[in-house]
Design a protein around this motif. Sequence first.
Motif, short mmCIF file in Angstrom:
data_model
loop_
_atom_site.label_atom_id
_atom_site.label_comp_id
_atom_site.label_asym_id
_atom_site.label_seq_id
_atom_site.Cartn_x
_atom_site.Cartn_y
_atom_site.Cartn_z
N PHE A 25 14.12 34.55 71.43
CA PHE A 25 14.76 34.04 70.23
C PHE A 25 13.98 34.31 68.94
CE2 PHE A 25 16.52 31.56 73.72
CZ PHE A 25 17.87 31.80 73.51
N LEU A 26 12.79 34.89 69.06
CA LEU A 26 12.03 35.21 67.87
C LEU A 26 11.72 36.70 67.80
CD1 LEU A 26 10.71 33.93 65.38
CD2 LEU A 26 8.64 33.63 66.72
N GLU A 27 10.98 37.22 68.78
CA GLU A 27 10.59 38.63 68.75
C GLU A 27 11.78 39.57 68.86
OE1 GLU A 27 9.85 42.53 70.38
OE2 GLU A 27 10.81 40.91 71.49
N ALA A 28 12.66 39.31 69.81
CA ALA A 28 13.76 40.25 70.07
C ALA A 28 14.63 40.51 68.84
CB ALA A 28 14.60 39.76 71.25
N PRO A 29 15.12 39.48 68.18
CA PRO A 29 15.95 39.78 67.01
C PRO A 29 15.16 40.31 65.81
CG PRO A 29 15.93 37.40 67.43
CD PRO A 29 15.15 38.05 68.52
N LEU A 30 13.91 39.86 65.66
CA LEU A 30 13.14 40.27 64.48
C LEU A 30 12.71 41.72 64.52
CD1 LEU A 30 10.87 37.17 63.74
CD2 LEU A 30 12.87 37.98 62.48
N LYS A 31 12.47 42.26 65.71
CA LYS A 31 11.97 43.65 65.76
C LYS A 31 12.96 44.63 65.16
CE LYS A 31 13.21 44.73 70.47
NZ LYS A 31 13.09 43.48 71.16
N PHE A 32 14.25 44.33 65.24
CA PHE A 32 15.26 45.23 64.69
C PHE A 32 15.34 45.15 63.17
CE2 PHE A 32 16.61 44.78 69.11
CZ PHE A 32 16.73 46.12 69.45
N ARG A 33 14.70 44.16 62.58
CA ARG A 33 14.70 44.02 61.12
C ARG A 33 13.49 44.68 60.47
NH1 ARG A 33 17.14 38.02 59.97
NH2 ARG A 33 18.95 38.29 61.30
N ALA A 34 12.53 45.10 61.29
CA ALA A 34 11.32 45.71 60.73
C ALA A 34 11.66 47.08 60.15
CB ALA A 34 10.27 45.85 61.83
N PRO A 35 11.03 47.44 59.05
CA PRO A 35 11.31 48.73 58.43
C PRO A 35 11.00 49.88 59.40
CG PRO A 35 9.91 47.38 57.02
CD PRO A 35 10.04 46.67 58.32
N GLY A 36 11.93 50.82 59.47
CA GLY A 36 11.73 52.01 60.28
C GLY A 36 12.04 51.86 61.76
N VAL A 37 12.40 50.67 62.20
CA VAL A 37 12.70 50.47 63.62
C VAL A 37 14.18 50.79 63.84
CG1 VAL A 37 12.83 48.83 65.53
CG2 VAL A 37 10.88 48.77 63.98
N ILE A 41 14.20 52.93 69.07
CA ILE A 41 12.83 52.41 69.11
C ILE A 41 12.83 50.94 69.51
CG2 ILE A 41 10.82 51.83 67.68
CD1 ILE A 41 11.40 54.44 66.11
N GLY A 42 13.73 50.16 68.93
CA GLY A 42 13.82 48.74 69.27
C GLY A 42 14.14 48.52 70.73
N LEU A 43 15.05 49.32 71.27
CA LEU A 43 15.38 49.20 72.70
C LEU A 43 14.19 49.57 73.57
CD1 LEU A 43 19.01 50.61 72.99
CD2 LEU A 43 18.26 48.25 73.28
N GLY A 44 13.47 50.61 73.19
CA GLY A 44 12.29 51.00 73.95
C GLY A 44 11.25 49.90 73.97
N ILE A 45 10.99 49.32 72.81
CA ILE A 45 10.04 48.21 72.72
C ILE A 45 10.56 47.01 73.51
CG2 ILE A 45 9.00 46.51 71.15
CD1 ILE A 45 9.06 48.78 69.01
N GLY A 46 11.84 46.71 73.33
CA GLY A 46 12.43 45.56 74.02
C GLY A 46 12.34 45.66 75.52
N ARG A 47 12.58 46.85 76.05
CA ARG A 47 12.48 47.02 77.51
C ARG A 47 11.08 46.71 78.01
NH1 ARG A 47 16.29 51.67 79.69
NH2 ARG A 47 14.72 51.65 81.30
N LEU A 48 10.07 47.18 77.29
CA LEU A 48 8.69 46.90 77.69
C LEU A 48 8.38 45.41 77.61
CD1 LEU A 48 6.81 49.84 75.93
CD2 LEU A 48 7.16 49.54 78.39
#
Length: 142
Positions: A25-37, A41-48
């Motif tokens: 509820f914090l990391e997953a949605p926020l990573k897609f708001r980071a510049p350049g993600v 890239i977000g899916l790759g990070i999310g899977r890990l």
Amino acid sequence: MNTPWAAVAAATAFVWLGMVLAISFLEAPLKFRAPGVTLRIGLGIGRLVFRALNRAETALAAVLVLAVAAGGLPAPVVVLTGLVVGLLLAQLGAVRPVLNRRSDRVLAGEDVPRSRTHLVYVACESAKVLLLLALGVAALSV
């Protein structure tokens, strides 16, 4: 009934709860708001990240089951433990594989439609949060 085992069960439930809240509820949605993600890239990070979370959850579930079994804890704690472990198993066995297949396709460059399975996963995570909270409180009440 063994209250040290109840304390282990409560601590395990609250640690697990914190991990789910922080990642789902914090990391997953926020990573897609980071510049350049990008989505890829977000899916790759999310899977890990979710693979690591699910491994940690599996370990915490094992500790929880051990504590409940060894401690002879009351029925509400046993039932809540069964529900949260069952929910985790359903996520790992049924929901995550569908999401992984979709993310495989996205990462391979396919243009795939949005998936409602993600909403199922969010619903499961929401239910897990409520179950873990109730479990931690029930175990503290022993």
